[in-house]
Each structure stands twice: as C-alpha cells, then as structure tokens.
Design an enzyme around this catalytic site. Structure first.
Site, PDB file in Angstrom:
ATOM      1  N   ALA A 119     -89.516 -75.947  -1.977  1.00  0.00           N
ATOM      2  CA  ALA A 119     -88.321 -76.695  -2.392  1.00  0.00           C
ATOM      3  C   ALA A 119     -87.020 -76.069  -1.917  1.00  0.00           C
ATOM      4  O   ALA A 119     -85.948 -76.434  -2.412  1.00  0.00           O
ATOM      5  CB  ALA A 119     -88.305 -76.830  -3.907  1.00  0.00           C
ATOM      6  N   ALA A 120     -87.075 -75.163  -0.947  1.00  0.00           N
ATOM      7  CA  ALA A 120     -85.849 -74.488  -0.506  1.00  0.00           C
ATOM      8  C   ALA A 120     -84.824 -75.490   0.024  1.00  0.00           C
ATOM      9  O   ALA A 120     -83.638 -75.437  -0.318  1.00  0.00           O
ATOM     10  CB  ALA A 120     -86.182 -73.457   0.572  1.00  0.00           C
ATOM     11  N   GLY A 121     -85.273 -76.430   0.854  1.00  0.00           N
ATOM     12  CA  GLY A 121     -84.362 -77.419   1.410  1.00  0.00           C
ATOM     13  C   GLY A 121     -83.793 -78.346   0.358  1.00  0.00           C
ATOM     14  O   GLY A 121     -82.635 -78.783   0.458  1.00  0.00           O
ATOM     15  N   ASP A 122     -84.588 -78.654  -0.660  1.00  0.00           N
ATOM     16  CA  ASP A 122     -84.105 -79.538  -1.723  1.00  0.00           C
ATOM     17  C   ASP A 122     -83.091 -78.824  -2.615  1.00  0.00           C
ATOM     18  O   ASP A 122     -82.108 -79.430  -3.058  1.00  0.00           O
ATOM     19  CB  ASP A 122     -85.277 -80.041  -2.561  1.00  0.00           C
ATOM     20  CG  ASP A 122     -86.237 -80.885  -1.745  1.00  0.00           C
ATOM     21  OD1 ASP A 122     -85.793 -81.493  -0.756  1.00  0.00           O
ATOM     22  OD2 ASP A 122     -87.431 -80.929  -2.093  1.00  0.00           O
TER      23      ASP A 122
END
Length: 319
Positions: free
Chosen positions: A259-262
């Site tokens: 979920a880094a991009g989110d």
C-alpha cells in the site's frame, strides 16, 4: 490542527472515485515458482483496493474523504464497508450491487516485495450516474479528486472530466498501468506513476533520476500540469513544463510494499485539500509511503497523521 488547516478541511474534502476490494494476502519466505506449492507463514483478510486505501489514507491524513465506488452482496461486503466507516471515510456514495465484491489476491515475500492479481467484480458496476450524484452532493465542498485504474477506464475518464470541470485538483494514480487516451492529460493536474508505471505509459525505461525526468516530460508535453514520478528508495521527481524538483526518500526497512503508493496518493490529496503547498504535500506523502512499507497488510499499514508528523520532524532534526 491549525486554524488554517481547520478552515481548509471544513470546506475542502477529497473525493475518491475508485475501487474497493477484499484483500486476501499470503506471506511467505519467497514466492513460488510457476506450478510450485510452498508453505506460507501468515494470511490476512482486510479492506483493500486502490480507491479504498487512498480514501483511508486521506482520512488518516486529516482530510474529509468521500468514497465513490461499488461493493457486492457477498460475505465480504460488510468487511469492506465497516473498514471504511471505521477509518472515518464517508460512504454515502458507495453502492451495493448484486454479486461478489472485488477481490485482490496478494503474495508477499520476506523482502517485502509483492505480486497482486486484482479481480474487479463489483467495481465494474460503477456508473456515470453514480459519479454525477457524488459530484452534485460533494463537488462544491471538495478540493481534490483522487482516481486510479482499477475501475473501467471510461469511468476514470468521466470522473477526471467532471473533476476538471468542477475546478478540483485532479490527481491520477495510473495503476495498474495501461496505455491511455492521450486526450486526458490536459485534464490532469498531477499524475503519480512509479517507475514501472511510467515506463509502461511512456515507453521510456525509468531506471534513475534522469530517465524519470524524461518520462515526466512525456506527460507534461501532452498537457499534464505536473508529473510526479516515484522511485521507492531513489525518491521522487516532480516535473512541470518549466521546472524539475527532486525529493529524497526516507530510509526504512520494508516489510510489505503493498500500500505504499496508496499511502502516498492519499496523503498527497489530503495535504493539498488542507491547504499545504505542493512541495510540502509531497514530503508528507513520501513520509506516509515510507511508514506504510514497515507494516504488513494494505489498509492496516496506512499511517496516522501523528506518526507522519513525527517522522518528518525526525528527518528535519537529522538535516
């Protein structure tokens, strides 16, 4: 919260048009080879989907998050809607449709790297009429639109056009990456691909800062106001028609990068809606993305505002 931030948040929400899934995640020392069965170490079942994750992150960042999406009528429906409510996300425009909720099957190895198969299912039932209702009720009180590519592209395009026409700051996370109609770029304020997505969209292999700038120019040449290329440990570059600004990463030990991009997108959108200038919003987004990779799971890894502020303060103390 400062008086300025309080005033901004009361009038400037974040509208998220995107996907909701139930994330079924397995953790193992390594990923299996094709045709191979291995034993894993752990399994989780949690709220996910790029749209939902970004909505949760926006809410945790202090924004007022409004989700526009569809869920099914299966046993996962309550899991995902309860998860959104618990995070403070408004779900008045999350519609229940017959059939199964979207599913993401995620595999994570000991290095924190992952692969994902996302099955849209109920997400394909989102409609223009549903988006219109959300803009009619929430458009005037929103400052930022966040959208992605886990819903049908025609609806992502429609949401972008509605957001642009309503004067919102339109942020497109182009994931999962696919070739897009170039007519959309003049309607996008900020496009936020990682290096893999930028490579697929532009045909320019992004492997360092210089190639990221070239890829960023591809977007701005086609009308996007800003291209923000993220490169994990190599940081990020913000490209506009007349300038390039580099941002360093924050070193952390990655456990799960799902979920880094989110986290990045949600904090970026909420920070802009709260009145932060773009460079500061990007710094907050980078800190959120860094914290997200230090915990397992998608939505459970999304950090709270106090933790992001503490990390930023620690980085300033080291400077």
């Amino acid at each position: 919260m400062s008086q300025t931030e309080s005033s901004a948040s009361s009038s400037g929400g974040v509208l998220i048009v995107g996907s909701i899934t139930a994330d079924l995640t397995t953790f193992s020392q390594r990923l299996p080879a094709r045709g191979e069965t291995i034993l894993g170490d752990e399994f989780t079942l949690v709220l996910g989907g790029k749209g939902a994750n970004q909505a949760v992150a926006a809410g945790l960042a202090g924004g007022t998050a409004h989700m526009v999406a569809c869920v099914g009528t299966d046993l996962f429906s309550g899991l995902v809607t309860d998860g959104l409510r618990a995070a403070g996300v408004n779900i008045d425009h999350v519609r229940m449709v017959d059939g199964p909720t979207g599913i993401a099957h995620i595999r994570v190895d000991d290095s924190g790297e992952n692969d994902i198969v996302m099955v849209p299912l109920a997400n394909t039932s989102l409609s223009e009429a549903q988006i219109d209702r959300a803009f009619a009720e929430r458009g005037a009180s929103s400052k930022v639109l966040l959208t992605q590519l886990e819903i049908p592209w025609a609806l992502t395009q429609y949401a972008i056009r509605r957001g642009h026409d309503a004067g919102l700051t339109v942020v497109l996370d182009p994931a999962p990456a696919a070739k897009l109609d170039e007519a959309i770029w003049p309607l996008v304020d900020i496009v936020t691909p990682n290096e893999t997505e930028a490579s697929i969209l532009t045909g320019i292999v992004v492997h360092d800062r210089d190639s990221a700038v070239r890829a960023g120019r591809w977007f701005t040449d086609r009308g996007a106001r800003y291209a923000l290329i993220t490169m994990a440990a190599a940081g990020a570059v913000l490209v506009s028609a007349g300038d390039v600004v580099a941002f360093d990463s924050i070193p952390v030990t990655a456990v799960d990068t799902t979920a880094a991009g989110d986290a990045f997108a949600g904090y970026l959108g909420a920070s802009l809606a709260l009145g932060h200038e773009l460079p500061e919003a990007i710094s907050r987004a980078i800190a959120a993305g860094a914290l997200a990779v230090t915990k397992r799971g998608a939505s459970p890894s999304l950090p709270g505002r106090a933790d992001v502020d503490a990390l930023l303060d620690a980085q300033k103390a080291l400077a």
